[in-house]
Design a protein around this motif. Structure first.
Motif, PDB file in Angstrom:
ATOM      1  N   GLN A  71     -32.359 -18.626   7.156  1.00  0.00           N
ATOM      2  CA  GLN A  71     -32.159 -19.721   6.218  1.00  0.00           C
ATOM      3  C   GLN A  71     -33.119 -20.852   6.530  1.00  0.00           C
ATOM      4  O   GLN A  71     -33.872 -20.809   7.507  1.00  0.00           O
TER       5      GLN A  71
ATOM      6  N   MET B  43     -32.437 -11.212   4.707  1.00  0.00           N
ATOM      7  CA  MET B  43     -31.622 -10.593   5.763  1.00  0.00           C
ATOM      8  C   MET B  43     -32.392  -9.418   6.345  1.00  0.00           C
ATOM      9  O   MET B  43     -33.020  -8.657   5.608  1.00  0.00           O
TER      10      MET B  43
ATOM     11  N   GLN C 170     -31.041 -15.790  -3.524  1.00  0.00           N
ATOM     12  CA  GLN C 170     -31.868 -14.990  -2.626  1.00  0.00           C
ATOM     13  C   GLN C 170     -32.966 -14.233  -3.377  1.00  0.00           C
ATOM     14  O   GLN C 170     -33.964 -13.846  -2.767  1.00  0.00           O
TER      15      GLN C 170
ATOM     16  N   TRP D 122     -25.766 -17.971  -0.905  1.00  0.00           N
ATOM     17  CA  TRP D 122     -27.176 -18.356  -0.818  1.00  0.00           C
ATOM     18  C   TRP D 122     -27.559 -19.485  -1.767  1.00  0.00           C
ATOM     19  O   TRP D 122     -28.686 -19.975  -1.712  1.00  0.00           O
TER      20      TRP D 122
ATOM     21  N   SER E 102     -29.385 -13.249   9.156  1.00  0.00           N
ATOM     22  CA  SER E 102     -29.783 -14.027   7.983  1.00  0.00           C
ATOM     23  C   SER E 102     -30.798 -15.089   8.382  1.00  0.00           C
ATOM     24  O   SER E 102     -30.631 -15.770   9.398  1.00  0.00           O
TER      25      SER E 102
ATOM     26  N   GLY F 212     -25.364 -15.196   5.351  1.00  0.00           N
ATOM     27  CA  GLY F 212     -24.988 -14.196   4.358  1.00  0.00           C
ATOM     28  C   GLY F 212     -23.501 -14.039   4.136  1.00  0.00           C
ATOM     29  O   GLY F 212     -23.071 -13.723   3.029  1.00  0.00           O
TER      30      GLY F 212
ATOM     31  N   ASN G  34     -26.043 -16.343  10.291  1.00  0.00           N
ATOM     32  CA  ASN G  34     -25.174 -15.560   9.423  1.00  0.00           C
ATOM     33  C   ASN G  34     -24.844 -16.322   8.146  1.00  0.00           C
ATOM     34  O   ASN G  34     -23.688 -16.433   7.757  1.00  0.00           O
TER      35      ASN G  34
ATOM     36  N   HIS H 260     -24.860 -11.152  -2.928  1.00  0.00           N
ATOM     37  CA  HIS H 260     -25.901 -11.820  -2.140  1.00  0.00           C
ATOM     38  C   HIS H 260     -27.133 -12.209  -2.959  1.00  0.00           C
ATOM     39  O   HIS H 260     -28.107 -12.704  -2.397  1.00  0.00           O
TER      40      HIS H 260
END
Length: 498
Positions: A413, A363, A233, A253, A411, A51, A49, A229
């Motif tokens: 990463q 995401m 990203q 991000w 999410s 995000g 998560n 967001h």
């Protein structure tokens, strides 16, 4: 760190040596679990998560700690001289990074909700003006628009319904029609302001926002973009976007310290920005004596705050360059989100919202494995149960309700790998099964259930908590847990958080 004795401005790289040495003296590992050692997560915590709140690399945490010490060395120097040149430097770096044409198109703020509120409250609203929002507009922005209408009842709200799954072509066709209809029916001389998401929070979906902005501009509609967001990203070229305002959180991000966000505005749109909130002592009333850049001066100082999160952007950008640069980061996270979503759906025997990936950046949204009749109506208590049970298993991914289905927004990463999605999928299979059984056995008062997601937005407690038998003296409690544990209001809003 030695005390600052000179009154001359000091550059951040001159002030702090450790981050610079860190980036110079070692090579970055490959993306995946090898990166976990560079973050402060609890052992075993499965973070899917990014995000919502982002995550701060240890080297940036340490840099921020040093910046705090610098602030405390001589607070008068810090607040009267010290923070100003580095802050301007950070704004210059961000301006280049997001494609602004000038540093004075960028100001800093705490988060996207604050930034969007600042922008929307600076419009001088009058009777007949119209604000366009979406059913998917983020909760605080959605309610800011509602507040503007409540305090200016003659300002109308027009809502565009966005339902997924869909296609980008369908969105643009519907948006074109909606803008045309609003413009055609608007009173002569009225102002129309459209709030557009670049990436919707829930579902986590990348929008054709540039094309939507172009439709607004062709119709003479102001375009305010909630880009919470976006930065970190997706690539940004804001000066060429046509938007009037764009607000984005650097702590999500981009790896800056919370809370850190920026507001971008075009030169034309800067005239709208009359005041910060709170209003700065450098505020100048509109008129011939007001400098063109007065709003920049206001944002520089409008009350005592900690500027460390803003200054951390300098190190966040160094971090991102060290780990491989924007293209490599975007490619890894996008590929992992797509493949992870497919693996998650397979384990849970459900489906991905966006199987072709046209709305997917970092995401991905996947249906949760609840029986169809269980998901046919919204119950905020289910959101609380999902939150509690995920956290109890030392993991987290966002869950939300959309179009009569429960979903998870996951999410991807640089510290994640495909196996993380597999662990999450198996956990959801177990958790959703538990919730169905608990829900069937729970004694839920009929009048405590929200009838829909939007009725929950209007009355957040309804459906999230049991009736309090002690006339408001007890803590509200979720009704779907076999062992009832006090849970705060914040947790009950988990399903609509970013």
């Amino acid at each position: 760190m030695s005390s600052q004795k000179s009154i001359e401005p000091v550059a951040l790289d001159q002030l702090l040596k450790k981050p610079h040495q860190f980036f110079q003296n070692r090579a970055a590992p490959k993306f995946g679990h090898e990166f976990l050692q560079y973050y402060s997560f609890n052992k075993g915590f499965l973070n899917l998560n990014n995000g919502s709140f982002g995550a701060l690399p240890i080297v940036i945490t340490e840099a921020c700690n040093e910046l705090t010490v610098w602030q405390e060395d001589n607070t008068d120097y810090y607040y009267r001289i010290g923070f100003i040149p580095p802050l301007i430097g950070v704004r210059e770096q961000l301006a280049r990074f997001v494609g602004a044409s000038d540093v004075d198109e960028i100001v800093m703020t705490a988060n996207t909700s604050t930034g969007m509120g600042l922008v929307l409250r600076n419009f001088l609203w009058k009777s007949g003006d119209i604000i366009i929002r979406f059913n998917t507009t983020y909760g605080t922005v959605y309610k800011t628009i509602q507040y503007i209408h409540d305090t200016n009842p003659d300002v109308e709200i027009s809502q565009y319904e966005l339902l997924f799954p869909t296609t980008r072509e369908a969105i643009l066709e519907g948006w074109q029609k909606h803008i045309h209809n609003v413009k055609r029916n608007a009173p002569k001389g009225s102002k129309i302001v459209a709030v557009v998401d670049s990436i919707v929070a829930n579902p986590g979906a990348s929008m054709p926002w540039k094309e939507m902005v172009r439709i607004c501009k062709d119709a003479g509609v102001w375009a305010v973009v909630d880009g919470a967001h976006s930065v970190g990203q997706e690539p940004l070229d804001l000066a060429a976007s046509g938007a009037d305002f764009f607000v984005s959180s650097a702590h999500k991000w981009l790896n800056a310290k919370r809370g850190c966000a920026f507001i971008w505005f075009s030169k034309r749109s800067r005239e709208i920005m009359l005041t910060t909130i709170p209003t700065s002592a450098s505020y100048v009333s509109p008129g011939p004596d007001r400098p063109e850049t007065n709003i920049i001066s206001q944002f520089q100082y409008n009350g005592t705050i900690d500027y460390t999160p803003y200054l951390s952007v300098h190190y966040a950008l160094q971090w991102r360059e060290w780990i491989g640069g924007e293209s490599a980061i975007h490619k890894y996270c996008n590929n992992l989100a797509r493949e992870g979503g497919r693996r998650l759906a397979k384990i849970m025997d459900t489906q991905v919202m966006d199987p072709d990936g046209e709305f997917t950046l970092a995401m991905v949204n996947v249906v949760l494995p609840f029986p169809k009749d269980f998901s046919s109506s919204y119950d905020a208590a289910v959101a609380s149960a999902l939150t509690n049970k995920l956290l109890a298993q030392n993991m987290f991914a966002v869950t939300f309700y959309h179009r009569e289905l429960w979903w998870t927004r996951v999410s991807a990463q640089i510290w994640n790998e495909l196996s993380d999605f597999e662990i999450l999928g198996n956990a959801f299979v177990s958790i959703c099964g538990q919730i169905v059984i608990e829900h069937q056995n729970a004694n839920i008062p009929p009048d405590s259930k929200a009838k829909s997601f939007h009725s929950y937005l209007d009355h957040p407690f309804r459906g999230a908590v049991a009736c309090d038998p002690n006339d408001g003296l007890d803590c509200p409690r979720p009704v779907t847990a076999t062992t009832v544990v006090p849970v705060g209001y914040h947790t009950h809003l988990a399903s609509i958080r970013p």
